[in-house]
Write a protein that holds these residues in place. Structure first.
Motif, short mmCIF file in Angstrom:
data_model
loop_
_atom_site.label_atom_id
_atom_site.label_comp_id
_atom_site.label_asym_id
_atom_site.label_seq_id
_atom_site.Cartn_x
_atom_site.Cartn_y
_atom_site.Cartn_z
N ASP A 210 0.83 -1.21 0.00
CA ASP A 210 0.00 0.00 0.00
C ASP A 210 0.86 1.25 0.00
O ASP A 210 0.49 2.28 -0.55
N VAL A 211 2.02 1.13 0.64
CA VAL A 211 3.02 2.20 0.59
C VAL A 211 4.38 1.53 0.45
O VAL A 211 4.61 0.46 1.02
N ALA A 212 5.24 2.13 -0.34
CA ALA A 212 6.59 1.60 -0.54
C ALA A 212 7.60 2.69 -0.24
O ALA A 212 7.37 3.87 -0.54
N VAL A 213 8.72 2.29 0.37
CA VAL A 213 9.79 3.23 0.71
C VAL A 213 11.08 2.70 0.12
O VAL A 213 11.44 1.54 0.34
N ARG A 214 11.79 3.56 -0.63
CA ARG A 214 13.05 3.20 -1.24
C ARG A 214 14.15 4.10 -0.72
O ARG A 214 13.95 5.31 -0.56
N GLY A 215 15.33 3.51 -0.47
CA GLY A 215 16.46 4.31 -0.05
C GLY A 215 17.58 3.42 0.42
O GLY A 215 17.45 2.18 0.45
N PRO A 216 18.73 3.99 0.77
CA PRO A 216 19.83 3.18 1.32
C PRO A 216 19.36 2.38 2.53
O PRO A 216 18.55 2.86 3.33
N VAL A 217 19.88 1.18 2.67
CA VAL A 217 19.38 0.29 3.72
C VAL A 217 19.64 0.86 5.11
O VAL A 217 18.85 0.65 6.04
N SER A 218 20.73 1.60 5.29
CA SER A 218 20.98 2.21 6.60
C SER A 218 19.89 3.23 6.93
O SER A 218 19.47 3.34 8.09
N ASP A 219 19.39 3.95 5.91
CA ASP A 219 18.31 4.90 6.15
C ASP A 219 16.99 4.19 6.43
O ASP A 219 16.17 4.68 7.21
N LEU A 220 16.78 3.03 5.79
CA LEU A 220 15.57 2.26 6.09
C LEU A 220 15.59 1.80 7.55
O LEU A 220 14.55 1.83 8.23
N LEU A 221 16.76 1.36 8.02
CA LEU A 221 16.87 0.95 9.43
C LEU A 221 16.57 2.13 10.35
O LEU A 221 15.78 2.00 11.31
N LEU A 222 17.18 3.27 10.08
CA LEU A 222 16.96 4.44 10.93
C LEU A 222 15.53 4.95 10.82
O LEU A 222 14.97 5.50 11.78
N LEU A 223 14.89 4.76 9.66
CA LEU A 223 13.47 5.11 9.51
C LEU A 223 12.61 4.29 10.46
O LEU A 223 11.73 4.82 11.15
N LEU A 224 12.86 2.97 10.51
CA LEU A 224 12.07 2.11 11.39
C LEU A 224 12.21 2.52 12.85
O LEU A 224 11.26 2.40 13.62
N TYR A 225 13.38 3.00 13.22
CA TYR A 225 13.63 3.42 14.59
C TYR A 225 13.29 4.89 14.85
O TYR A 225 13.58 5.41 15.93
N GLY A 226 12.68 5.55 13.88
CA GLY A 226 12.28 6.93 14.07
C GLY A 226 13.42 7.93 14.04
O GLY A 226 13.27 9.07 14.48
N ARG A 227 14.57 7.52 13.50
CA ARG A 227 15.73 8.41 13.43
C ARG A 227 15.87 9.06 12.06
O ARG A 227 16.71 9.92 11.87
N ARG A 228 15.10 8.63 11.09
CA ARG A 228 15.07 9.25 9.77
C ARG A 228 13.61 9.57 9.44
O ARG A 228 12.72 8.77 9.67
N SER A 229 13.40 10.73 8.86
CA SER A 229 12.08 11.10 8.38
C SER A 229 11.81 10.46 7.03
O SER A 229 12.75 10.27 6.23
N PRO A 230 10.56 10.12 6.73
CA PRO A 230 10.24 9.65 5.37
C PRO A 230 10.68 10.66 4.30
O PRO A 230 10.92 10.27 3.15
N ASP A 231 10.78 11.93 4.68
CA ASP A 231 11.21 12.95 3.71
C ASP A 231 12.62 12.69 3.18
O ASP A 231 12.98 13.20 2.11
N ALA A 232 13.42 11.92 3.93
CA ALA A 232 14.80 11.64 3.51
C ALA A 232 14.88 10.46 2.53
O ALA A 232 15.96 10.17 2.03
#
Length: 251
Positions: A210-232
């Motif tokens: 329903d939603v897909a997120v693409r980016g460097p895997v380190s940013d995906l990890l930090l996204l899951l932990y709330g350390r990266r915004s989806p805007d990045a």
């Protein structure tokens, strides 16, 4: 690698990550924006206390929950930890981990009731909090792709057992919703499906969400932990779902 090899490999990674975090523990008064209300002093104290708790759980083969605050920290009342105190706790934990049979039964809050659960969890406790410290100091966190892939899967593996998280996810009313994560710099794709009562299921591989997120895997990890915004990152589909799901899934 076998479970045994993974176990000992992660202890070595823990030692590296602990040294990296200790090296950042200079001015402990610096605020940590990704941990609202904390300074580096609180962050270092939290991590060092968690290490001492882990050593206590394994050394004593604890079978029921003991809260980390119940384990002596070695700090005077009201004092915070520093780099040397952090390093001492990490060394103690590593020593206990190496002396422990990975198959030993012990309490965990995750799905695995074996000692093998602990080094993986403590590794990513360190990786994420090292990133917190780097972000507080204005540095960009660097996480090797293989480590970040392991971190994404460790997060997803434990998430269904984090009852305080599943309560929040249950309140979203999003049963059946799917979130797809796609690493652009490594062989990593995962689809998360929101299940009943807030629990999730996940699978590796390419799929439409329903939603897909693409980016460097380190940013995906930090996204899951709330350390990266989806805007990045690059987001396709139901962004509102992602922005509701991420805070609810944080642990």
């Amino acid at each position: 690698m076998t479970d045994f090899q993974d176990y000992h490999s992660r202890i070595a990674q823990i030692e590296t990550e602990a040294a990296r975090l200790a090296a950042l523990a200079g001015d402990l008064s610096i605020p940590v924006p990704t941990c609202p209300g904390w300074t580096l002093a609180e962050l270092i104290t939290h991590v060092g206390q968690t290490h001492r708790w882990t050593a206590h759980m394994l050394r004593n083969r604890v079978q029921e929950r003991v809260w980390s605050r119940q384990v002596p920290s070695g700090l005077a009342e009201g004092r915070s930890g520093d780099a040397a105190w952090l390093a001492a706790g990490a060394a103690e934990m590593a020593e206990v981990l190496r002396a422990t049979d990975p198959s030993m039964e012990v309490w965990t809050w995750g799905p695995d009731r074996r000692a093998a659960w602990w080094p993986r969890r403590m590794l990513f406790e360190l990786v994420v909090h090292r990133a917190d410290a780097e972000l507080a100091l204005g540095a960009g966190p660097e996480i090797p792709a293989a480590t970040a892939i392991d971190g994404v899967e460790e997060f997803l593996h434990n998430l269904p057992s984090a009852v305080w998280v599943t309560r929040s996810l249950a309140e979203l009313g999003a049963e059946g919703a799917t979130i797809h994560l796609h690493a652009t710099d490594a062989d990593g794709e995962w689809t998360i499906t929101q299940g009943p009562a807030g629990r999730i299921e996940w699978a590796r591989g390419h799929a439409k969400g329903d939603v897909a997120v693409r980016g460097p895997v380190s940013d995906l990890l930090l996204l899951l932990y709330g350390r990266r915004s989806p805007d990045a990152l690059t987001v396709f589909g139901d962004r509102a779902l992602l922005e509701r799901w991420l805070p609810a899934a944080a642990f």
